[in-house]
Design an enzyme around this catalytic site. Structure first.
Site, PDB file in Angstrom:
ATOM      1  N   THR A 121      16.259 -45.023  13.872  1.00  0.00           N
ATOM      2  CA  THR A 121      17.305 -46.021  13.913  1.00  0.00           C
ATOM      3  C   THR A 121      18.423 -45.647  12.854  1.00  0.00           C
ATOM      4  O   THR A 121      18.044 -45.275  11.580  1.00  0.00           O
ATOM      5  CB  THR A 121      16.830 -47.607  13.891  1.00  0.00           C
ATOM      6  OG1 THR A 121      17.939 -48.183  13.471  1.00  0.00           O
ATOM      7  CG2 THR A 121      15.894 -47.504  12.774  1.00  0.00           C
ATOM      8  N   ASP A 122      19.468 -46.208  12.837  1.00  0.00           N
ATOM      9  CA  ASP A 122      20.410 -46.050  12.021  1.00  0.00           C
ATOM     10  C   ASP A 122      20.409 -47.088  10.746  1.00  0.00           C
ATOM     11  O   ASP A 122      20.587 -46.830   9.454  1.00  0.00           O
ATOM     12  CB  ASP A 122      22.066 -46.507  12.418  1.00  0.00           C
ATOM     13  CG  ASP A 122      22.191 -47.823  12.968  1.00  0.00           C
ATOM     14  OD1 ASP A 122      21.194 -48.508  13.106  1.00  0.00           O
ATOM     15  OD2 ASP A 122      23.321 -48.215  13.368  1.00  0.00           O
ATOM     16  N   GLU A 123      19.348 -48.027  11.031  1.00  0.00           N
ATOM     17  CA  GLU A 123      18.916 -49.052  10.058  1.00  0.00           C
ATOM     18  C   GLU A 123      18.145 -48.382   8.767  1.00  0.00           C
ATOM     19  O   GLU A 123      18.142 -48.919   7.785  1.00  0.00           O
ATOM     20  CB  GLU A 123      18.038 -50.126  10.567  1.00  0.00           C
ATOM     21  CG  GLU A 123      18.950 -50.794  11.491  1.00  0.00           C
ATOM     22  CD  GLU A 123      18.349 -52.074  12.131  1.00  0.00           C
ATOM     23  OE1 GLU A 123      17.676 -52.929  11.387  1.00  0.00           O
ATOM     24  OE2 GLU A 123      18.532 -52.368  13.321  1.00  0.00           O
ATOM     25  N   TYR A 145      10.998 -53.694   8.878  1.00  0.00           N
ATOM     26  CA  TYR A 145      11.335 -52.966   9.976  1.00  0.00           C
ATOM     27  C   TYR A 145      11.943 -51.438   9.628  1.00  0.00           C
ATOM     28  O   TYR A 145      11.329 -50.397  10.056  1.00  0.00           O
ATOM     29  CB  TYR A 145      12.113 -53.632  11.121  1.00  0.00           C
ATOM     30  CG  TYR A 145      12.819 -52.656  12.234  1.00  0.00           C
ATOM     31  CD1 TYR A 145      11.807 -52.125  13.001  1.00  0.00           C
ATOM     32  CD2 TYR A 145      13.986 -52.419  12.235  1.00  0.00           C
ATOM     33  CE1 TYR A 145      12.440 -51.008  13.981  1.00  0.00           C
ATOM     34  CE2 TYR A 145      14.632 -51.600  13.334  1.00  0.00           C
ATOM     35  CZ  TYR A 145      13.600 -50.790  13.986  1.00  0.00           C
ATOM     36  OH  TYR A 145      14.226 -50.013  14.981  1.00  0.00           O
ATOM     37  N   LYS A 149      10.228 -47.701   9.675  1.00  0.00           N
ATOM     38  CA  LYS A 149      10.831 -46.580  10.563  1.00  0.00           C
ATOM     39  C   LYS A 149      11.402 -45.281   9.633  1.00  0.00           C
ATOM     40  O   LYS A 149      10.820 -44.296   9.923  1.00  0.00           O
ATOM     41  CB  LYS A 149      11.996 -47.058  11.468  1.00  0.00           C
ATOM     42  CG  LYS A 149      11.909 -48.188  12.143  1.00  0.00           C
ATOM     43  CD  LYS A 149      11.113 -47.350  13.761  1.00  0.00           C
ATOM     44  CE  LYS A 149      11.733 -46.532  14.321  1.00  0.00           C
ATOM     45  NZ  LYS A 149      11.165 -45.876  15.581  1.00  0.00           N
TER      46      LYS A 149
HETATM   47  P1  NAD Z   1      10.950 -52.400  22.356  1.00  0.00           P
HETATM   48  O1  NAD Z   1      10.468 -53.246  21.255  1.00  0.00           O
HETATM   49  O2  NAD Z   1      11.733 -52.959  23.704  1.00  0.00           O
HETATM   50  O3  NAD Z   1       9.633 -51.538  23.108  1.00  0.00           O
HETATM   51  C1  NAD Z   1       8.728 -50.964  22.154  1.00  0.00           C
HETATM   52  C2  NAD Z   1       7.596 -50.646  23.218  1.00  0.00           C
HETATM   53  O4  NAD Z   1       6.315 -50.015  22.306  1.00  0.00           O
HETATM   54  C3  NAD Z   1       6.935 -51.678  23.905  1.00  0.00           C
HETATM   55  O5  NAD Z   1       6.833 -51.538  25.152  1.00  0.00           O
HETATM   56  C4  NAD Z   1       5.639 -51.918  23.227  1.00  0.00           C
HETATM   57  O6  NAD Z   1       4.544 -52.482  24.191  1.00  0.00           O
HETATM   58  C5  NAD Z   1       5.367 -50.626  22.659  1.00  0.00           C
HETATM   59  N1  NAD Z   1       4.348 -50.580  21.677  1.00  0.00           N
HETATM   60  C6  NAD Z   1       4.389 -51.449  20.458  1.00  0.00           C
HETATM   61  N2  NAD Z   1       3.365 -51.137  19.616  1.00  0.00           N
HETATM   62  C7  NAD Z   1       2.652 -50.137  20.414  1.00  0.00           C
HETATM   63  C8  NAD Z   1       1.405 -49.491  19.891  1.00  0.00           C
HETATM   64  N3  NAD Z   1       0.768 -49.645  18.720  1.00  0.00           N
HETATM   65  N4  NAD Z   1       0.981 -48.424  20.729  1.00  0.00           N
HETATM   66  C9  NAD Z   1       1.627 -48.243  21.764  1.00  0.00           C
HETATM   67  N5  NAD Z   1       2.881 -48.914  22.478  1.00  0.00           N
HETATM   68  C10 NAD Z   1       3.398 -49.829  21.834  1.00  0.00           C
HETATM   69  O7  NAD Z   1      11.985 -51.605  21.488  1.00  0.00           O
HETATM   70  P2  NAD Z   1      13.045 -50.726  21.783  1.00  0.00           P
HETATM   71  O8  NAD Z   1      14.262 -51.596  21.484  1.00  0.00           O
HETATM   72  O9  NAD Z   1      13.103 -50.226  23.350  1.00  0.00           O
HETATM   73  O10 NAD Z   1      13.220 -49.586  20.891  1.00  0.00           O
HETATM   74  C11 NAD Z   1      12.567 -48.302  21.078  1.00  0.00           C
HETATM   75  C12 NAD Z   1      12.718 -47.277  19.905  1.00  0.00           C
HETATM   76  O11 NAD Z   1      13.878 -47.194  19.584  1.00  0.00           O
HETATM   77  C13 NAD Z   1      11.830 -47.935  18.612  1.00  0.00           C
HETATM   78  O12 NAD Z   1      11.190 -47.082  18.149  1.00  0.00           O
HETATM   79  C14 NAD Z   1      13.055 -48.434  17.791  1.00  0.00           C
HETATM   80  O13 NAD Z   1      12.630 -48.409  16.626  1.00  0.00           O
HETATM   81  C15 NAD Z   1      14.098 -47.467  18.315  1.00  0.00           C
HETATM   82  N6  NAD Z   1      15.496 -48.080  18.228  1.00  0.00           N
HETATM   83  C16 NAD Z   1      15.884 -48.970  18.732  1.00  0.00           C
HETATM   84  C17 NAD Z   1      17.296 -49.706  18.856  1.00  0.00           C
HETATM   85  C18 NAD Z   1      17.554 -50.848  19.492  1.00  0.00           C
HETATM   86  O14 NAD Z   1      18.641 -51.229  19.379  1.00  0.00           O
HETATM   87  N7  NAD Z   1      16.770 -51.618  20.208  1.00  0.00           N
HETATM   88  C19 NAD Z   1      18.155 -48.696  18.032  1.00  0.00           C
HETATM   89  C20 NAD Z   1      17.776 -47.846  17.663  1.00  0.00           C
HETATM   90  C21 NAD Z   1      16.432 -47.159  17.471  1.00  0.00           C
HETATM   91  P1  TYD Z   2      19.496 -57.867  16.474  1.00  0.00           P
HETATM   92  O1  TYD Z   2      19.962 -57.600  17.889  1.00  0.00           O
HETATM   93  O2  TYD Z   2      18.392 -58.454  15.884  1.00  0.00           O
HETATM   94  O3  TYD Z   2      19.543 -56.197  15.932  1.00  0.00           O
HETATM   95  P2  TYD Z   2      19.476 -55.535  14.463  1.00  0.00           P
HETATM   96  O4  TYD Z   2      19.021 -56.560  13.453  1.00  0.00           O
HETATM   97  O5  TYD Z   2      18.625 -54.506  14.755  1.00  0.00           O
HETATM   98  O6  TYD Z   2      21.071 -55.232  14.325  1.00  0.00           O
HETATM   99  O7  TYD Z   2      20.788 -58.324  15.487  1.00  0.00           O
HETATM  100  C1  TYD Z   2      22.003 -57.795  15.736  1.00  0.00           C
HETATM  101  C2  TYD Z   2      23.123 -58.575  14.902  1.00  0.00           C
HETATM  102  O8  TYD Z   2      22.947 -59.889  15.131  1.00  0.00           O
HETATM  103  C3  TYD Z   2      22.652 -58.882  13.472  1.00  0.00           C
HETATM  104  O9  TYD Z   2      23.557 -58.623  12.527  1.00  0.00           O
HETATM  105  C4  TYD Z   2      21.717 -60.043  13.280  1.00  0.00           C
HETATM  106  C5  TYD Z   2      22.688 -60.975  14.235  1.00  0.00           C
HETATM  107  N1  TYD Z   2      22.029 -62.055  14.835  1.00  0.00           N
HETATM  108  C6  TYD Z   2      22.511 -63.130  14.889  1.00  0.00           C
HETATM  109  O10 TYD Z   2      23.460 -63.305  14.179  1.00  0.00           O
HETATM  110  N2  TYD Z   2      21.687 -64.191  15.319  1.00  0.00           N
HETATM  111  C7  TYD Z   2      20.356 -64.310  16.071  1.00  0.00           C
HETATM  112  O11 TYD Z   2      19.612 -64.915  16.644  1.00  0.00           O
HETATM  113  C8  TYD Z   2      20.197 -62.711  16.117  1.00  0.00           C
HETATM  114  C9  TYD Z   2      18.904 -62.440  17.053  1.00  0.00           C
HETATM  115  C10 TYD Z   2      20.847 -61.582  15.620  1.00  0.00           C
END
Ligand code: NAD
Ligand code: TYD
Length: 334
Positions: A121-123, A145, A149
């Site tokens: 993630t960019d975070e 988090y 990562k």
């Molecule tokens: P998500 O929370 O929707 O899915 C995570 C999945 O991992 C779930 O199916 C969960 O059951 C599984 N999981 C969790 N712990 C586990 C374990 N110990 N063993 C096996 N499976 C396990 O997350 P997402 O949003 O789909 O993100 C997927 C990946 O992409 C993550 O690594 C996250 O850090 C990264 N990512 C997400 C975003 C975003 O905006 N959602 C952005 C950048 C990077």
């Molecule tokens: P989120 O979807 O949790 O993603 P991330 O924290 O990984 O960026 O949040 C996106 C943005 O929205 C972040 O700046 C936090 C804000 N946010 C709210 O203002 N209210 C909310 O209830 C949530 C879940 C997020």
């Protein structure tokens, strides 16, 4: 091509499995997923059963991982605890899955001698007031988090340098699209708008996120998997940077809900103000984002409108308890 996808029952992982199987007629996928609150077996429904195997297991389970890797040429790791607010509330699970779990996968790939793509993630770069993060930016995570990562990413780099493991890291900006758990801003806002529930905005709502449509991200991962160089990091950012308040207002307009639903609440501790990611290195491999935020948001709102059967069980389950704990108010009953 046969690949192991960890976390393939979650939001991005399941979109990726769907994408890979449909764009590669000969691809086979093994999914390992622990099915936490965020994972759903039915996210993989409708996919060709002869090319998809599902294993319910933890990525910290060495034997299960080694067994599932047999015959695979690559592992793509999506498995993670992924929600910043939950990491503020209880960080321990994040260390276990995002750090120790990544380590177990690295060891397994090293033993099997196969390529590993770490989804990150960019975070990990922290917040940036002006300009854009590149792959050279230093890591400065703010939340448990993003720190977990970043730790996983550092292990991936170290395994490449120390053992020559063919490992790559892909760092994406905020994704949105189908099958995203409603704890995240966009689906939370859509579902609350459809129910007439207040929409909590942290602080002044002027934080900026660099939104990336999940299907664009899935194409980028496929590109890096097939053509990325071992030991490298590839950033994948979305085409638009938007303030949270504008995201919410646009969803209220698309759903026809009242702006009075907006409720400013206490800010998230350690809240990163702005993310911005340059994708030049990934674009040099031939990828480009194709879906604008306007188009992607319309498609996402439409999907949640049409897929009540997907989100109803989420809103009535563990998420209700999380919501009450996090926001101090209950969600409307369906
Ligand atoms: P998500 O929370 O929707 O899915 C995570 C999945 O991992 C779930 O199916 C969960 O059951 C599984 N999981 C969790 N712990 C586990 C374990 N110990 N063993 C096996 N499976 C396990 O997350 P997402 O949003 O789909 O993100 C997927 C990946 O992409 C993550 O690594 C996250 O850090 C990264 N990512 C997400 C975003 C975003 O905006 N959602 C952005 C950048 C990077
Ligand atoms: P989120 O979807 O949790 O993603 P991330 O924290 O990984 O960026 O949040 C996106 C943005 O929205 C972040 O700046 C936090 C804000 N946010 C709210 O203002 N209210 C909310 O209830 C949530 C879940 C997020």
């Amino acid at each position: 091509m046969k690949v192991l996808v960890t976390g393939g029952a979650g939001f991005i992982g399941s979109n990726f499995v769907r994408h890979l199987l449909s764009s590669n007629g000969d691809a086979e996928v093994v999914v390992i997923d622990r099915l936490t609150y965020a994972g759903r077996r039915d996210n993989l429904d409708g996919l060709p059963e002869d090319r998809l195997e599902f294993v319910e297991a933890d990525i910290c389970d060495r034997a299960a991982v080694a067994n599932s890797l047999k015959g695979c040429s690559a592992l793509i790791n999506f498995a993670a605890e992924s929600h910043v607010d939950r990491s503020v509330d209880s960080p321990e699970d994040f260390i276990r899955t995002d750090v120790t779990g990544t380590f177990v996968l690295l060891e397994a790939c090293r033993d099997a001698g196969i390529r590993m793509v770490q989804i990150s993630t960019d975070e990990v770069y922290g917040s940036i007031d002006e300009g854009t993060f590149t792959e050279q930016s230093h890591l400065d995570p703010s939340s448990p988090y993003s720190a977990s990562k970043a730790s996983g990413d550092l292990l991936v780099s170290a395994f490449h340098k120390t053992y020559g493991l063919e490992a790559l890291i892909v760092r994406a900006s905020n994704n949105y699209g189908t099958r995203q758990h409603p704890e995240k801003l966009i689906p939370l806002t859509i579902l609350n708008a459809l129910h007439g529930d207040p929409i909590p905005i942290y602080g002044d709502g002027k934080q900026v996120r660099n939104w990336l449509f999940v299907e664009d991200f899935c194409r980028a991962i496929e590109t890096v998997l097939k053509t990325g160089l071992a030991g490298e990091v590839y950033n994948v950012g979305g085409p638009d940077e938007v303030e949270n308040i504008e995201v919410v207002e646009r969803i209220l307009d698309l759903t026809g809900a009242d702006r009075d639903l907006i409720s400013f609440v206490a800010d998230r501790p350690g809240h990163d103000v702005r993310y911005s990611l340059s994708s030049g290195k990934t674009e040099a491999l031939g990828w480009k984002a194709e879906v604008s935020f306007s188009e992607g948001l319309e498609r996402t709102v439409e999907w949640y409108r049409e897929n009540r059967a997907w989100w109803e069980p989420v809103r009535s389950g563990e998420y209700r308890e999380w919501y009450l704990k996090q926001y101090g108010v209950s969600l409307t009953e369906d």
